[in-house]
Scaffold this active site. Structure first.
Site, PDB file in Angstrom:
ATOM      1  CE1 TYR A 283      -4.167   1.310  -0.225  1.00 50.67           C
ATOM      2  CE2 TYR A 283      -4.530  -0.914   0.595  1.00 50.67           C
ATOM      3  CZ  TYR A 283      -5.004   0.231  -0.032  1.00 50.67           C
ATOM      4  OH  TYR A 283      -6.295   0.287  -0.461  1.00 50.67           O
TER       5      TYR A 283
ATOM      6  CD  GLU B 288      -4.646   5.737   0.577  1.00 51.66           C
ATOM      7  OE1 GLU B 288      -4.490   6.484   1.556  1.00 51.66           O
ATOM      8  OE2 GLU B 288      -5.712   5.165   0.313  1.00 51.66           O
TER       9      GLU B 288
ATOM     10  CG  ASP C  79      -8.101   9.417 -24.529  1.00 59.23           C
ATOM     11  OD1 ASP C  79      -7.124   8.643 -24.514  1.00 59.23           O
ATOM     12  OD2 ASP C  79      -9.241   9.098 -24.132  1.00 59.23           O
TER      13      ASP C  79
ATOM     14  CB  THR D 148      -4.707   2.850 -22.055  1.00 62.00           C
ATOM     15  OG1 THR D 148      -4.417   2.726 -23.455  1.00 62.00           O
ATOM     16  CG2 THR D 148      -6.149   3.283 -21.868  1.00 62.00           C
TER      17      THR D 148
ATOM     18  CE  LYS E 133      -7.355   0.987 -24.927  1.00 63.14           C
ATOM     19  NZ  LYS E 133      -8.394   2.025 -25.097  1.00 63.14           N
TER      20      LYS E 133
ATOM     21  NE  ARG F 155      -7.172  -4.246 -19.099  1.00 68.11           N
ATOM     22  CZ  ARG F 155      -7.282  -4.470 -20.415  1.00 68.11           C
ATOM     23  NH1 ARG F 155      -6.635  -5.460 -20.988  1.00 68.11           N
ATOM     24  NH2 ARG F 155      -8.050  -3.701 -21.151  1.00 68.11           N
TER      25      ARG F 155
HETATM   26  C1  PLP Z   1      -9.356   2.498 -24.259  1.00 70.86           C
HETATM   27  C2  PLP Z   1      -9.643   3.934 -24.170  1.00 70.86           C
HETATM   28  C3  PLP Z   1      -9.949   4.565 -22.963  1.00 70.86           C
HETATM   29  C4  PLP Z   1     -10.284   3.825 -21.701  1.00 70.86           C
HETATM   30  O1  PLP Z   1      -9.407   2.952 -21.238  1.00 70.86           O
HETATM   31  P1  PLP Z   1      -9.845   1.841 -20.166  1.00 70.86           P
HETATM   32  O2  PLP Z   1      -8.525   1.392 -19.677  1.00 70.86           O
HETATM   33  O3  PLP Z   1     -10.619   0.817 -20.920  1.00 70.86           O
HETATM   34  O4  PLP Z   1     -10.658   2.515 -19.114  1.00 70.86           O
HETATM   35  C5  PLP Z   1     -10.085   5.944 -22.950  1.00 70.86           C
HETATM   36  N1  PLP Z   1      -9.946   6.650 -24.074  1.00 70.86           N
HETATM   37  C6  PLP Z   1      -9.688   6.089 -25.248  1.00 70.86           C
HETATM   38  C7  PLP Z   1      -9.547   6.947 -26.460  1.00 70.86           C
HETATM   39  C8  PLP Z   1      -9.532   4.710 -25.347  1.00 70.86           C
HETATM   40  O5  PLP Z   1      -9.299   4.158 -26.540  1.00 70.86           O
END
Ligand code: PLP
Length: 416
Positions: free
Chosen positions: A53, A55, A199, A225, A228, A234
């Protein structure tokens, strides 16, 4: 060893993990948001760091015993800053969606106007879609794509921004097959006095590998993220310049989250190290080259690609002319070992759960080492499966399944 320990305790879950491992090995993931992490990333994710932990932030924690964790988080931050060329990175968001929520919490008040790409056009739920907290607690306005080109029209974006005066503008999304013009979005944001958030969840790996332009220098805040195209665990990161660092950090903790997932932080650090290697540049460029070949091969077989093709890792297909729905095609492709997802296409007359299209991507198959020759074979299989689905010909789908699993097993999943 870890697997043996699990076997003695929980045979059901052990069996199911083994089954999932075989499923991944024998099929091909064409889901553009998926990838296969390295054994090093897997090991960090499955380490004893999950017991801790912590925080707070390095040097400012609410729990003791941080000698190791502080160093790990500092390394992850430093690697993110170096790789993307930013002043500040927060590596604690649990995933992409909470990372985006932290941006709202850092800079907006409930009821403020937020502008994002509509979900049907390729945006993300967290950019102000109605069922998302972000669409319920803020006032969303949405831009889309042009019907004739399938791409974002920056004049439309500017007009909407001038009329609606958003406090925050999102660019980026989940089903955008073309490059994002970060400079053009920044110009609109500046003109209306809005904050620009990029994003880059889908394309972070392409940016790191130099296969897509970077939003750094254009966007005020960058969220991504890590699982991907970046090929990490993750998780998520938020990047910004020094001026906005404190607002972002406070929004993530204590604003939104409790203890960070230290095992994920370590795995993010590992993935960032991998992404900084020359081999990762080759990977990012191969992902794009493979997508281009797959797109061309599909177009030649009469598939209707949104925007006519791709600049990145992702292909969005409108199946209307093929006489099948997105759901029928995706299910048939999955039976053939080609895993993809159904997806709305711009101006889709069908419903999100039963849309007109599918989305394909090359990050995972490229990680397995596949190249242009395999993309041609995949395009051939996709075409045959879609045709078989239209005719209701299960026998053909079975036969393609054998071809796909042979192809898949020739390109092992890392760590298996
Ligand atoms: C995948 C994705 C997210 C969210 O990611 P999670 O890990 O699934 O919550 C946010 N924005 C975009 C553009 C994404 O492709």
């Amino acid at each position: 060893m870890a697997t043996a320990a699990l076997t003695s305790r929980d045979t059901r879950i052990e069996y199911l993990i083994g089954r999932e491992q075989r499923r991944q090995s024998r099929s091909l993931s064409l889901i553009p948001s998926e990838n296969h992490v390295s054994e090093a990333v897997l090991r960090a994710t499955g380490s004893v760091l999950t017991n801790k932990y912590s925080e707070g932030y390095p040097g400012r924690r609410y729990y003791e015993g941080q000698a190791v964790v502080d160093v790990i988080e500092r390394i992850a931050i430093e690697r993110a800053c170096d790789l993307f060329g930013v002043d500040h990175a927060n590596v604690q968001p649990y995933s992409g969606s909470p990372a985006n929520l932290a941006v709202y919490l850092a800079f907006l008040e409930p009821g403020d106007t937020v502008m994002g790409m509509s979900l049907e056009a390729g945006g993300h739920l967290t950019h102000g879609w109605g069922v998302s907290a972000t669409g319920r607690w803020f006032r969303p306005v949405r831009y889309g794509v042009r019907r004739d080109t399938g791409t974002v029209d920056m004049d439309e974006v500017r007009e909407l921004a001038l009329r609606e005066r958003p406090k925050l503008i999102w660019c980026g999304g989940t089903a955008i097959p073309r490059m994002i013009d970060f400079a053009a979005f920044a110009e609109v944001a500046r003109e209306v006095g809005a904050l620009l958030a990029a994003d880059v969840a889908h394309i972070a790996g392409l940016i790191a590998g130099g296969a897509h332009p970077s939003p750094v220098g254009h966007a005020d805040v960058i969220t991504t993220t890590t699982h991907k195209t970046l090929r990490g665990p993750r998780g998520a990161m938020i990047m910004c310049d020094a001026r906005r660092a404190q607002a972002i950090d406070r929004a993530v903790f204590p604003g939104l989250q409790g203890g960070p997932h230290d095992h994920t932080t370590a795995a993010i650090a590992v993935a960032l190290h991998e992404a900084a290697q020359p081999a990762f540049r080759d990977y990012a460029h191969a992902v794009v080259a493979n997508a281009r070949v797959l797109a061309e091969e599909l177009a030649e077989r009469g598939f209707d690609l949104v925007s006519g093709g791709t600049d990145n890792h992702l292909i969005l297909i409108d199946l209307t002319a093929k006489g099948v729905t997105g759901g029928q095609a995706a299910e048939a492709l999955d039976r053939a070992g080609l895993t993809c997802n159904r997806n709305t296409v711009p101006f889709d007359p069908r419903k999100p759960l039963d849309p007109s299209g599918i989305r394909l991507g090359t990050p995972a198959v490229t990680t397995r080492g596949m190249g242009p020759a395999e993309m041609v074979e995949i395009a051939r299989c996709v075409d045959e499966v879609v045709d078989a689905a239209r005719r209701g010909d299960e026998g053909s789908i079975e036969r393609i399944r054998d071809r796909v699993s042979e192809l898949a097993e020739a390109f092992p999943v890392p760590g298996t």
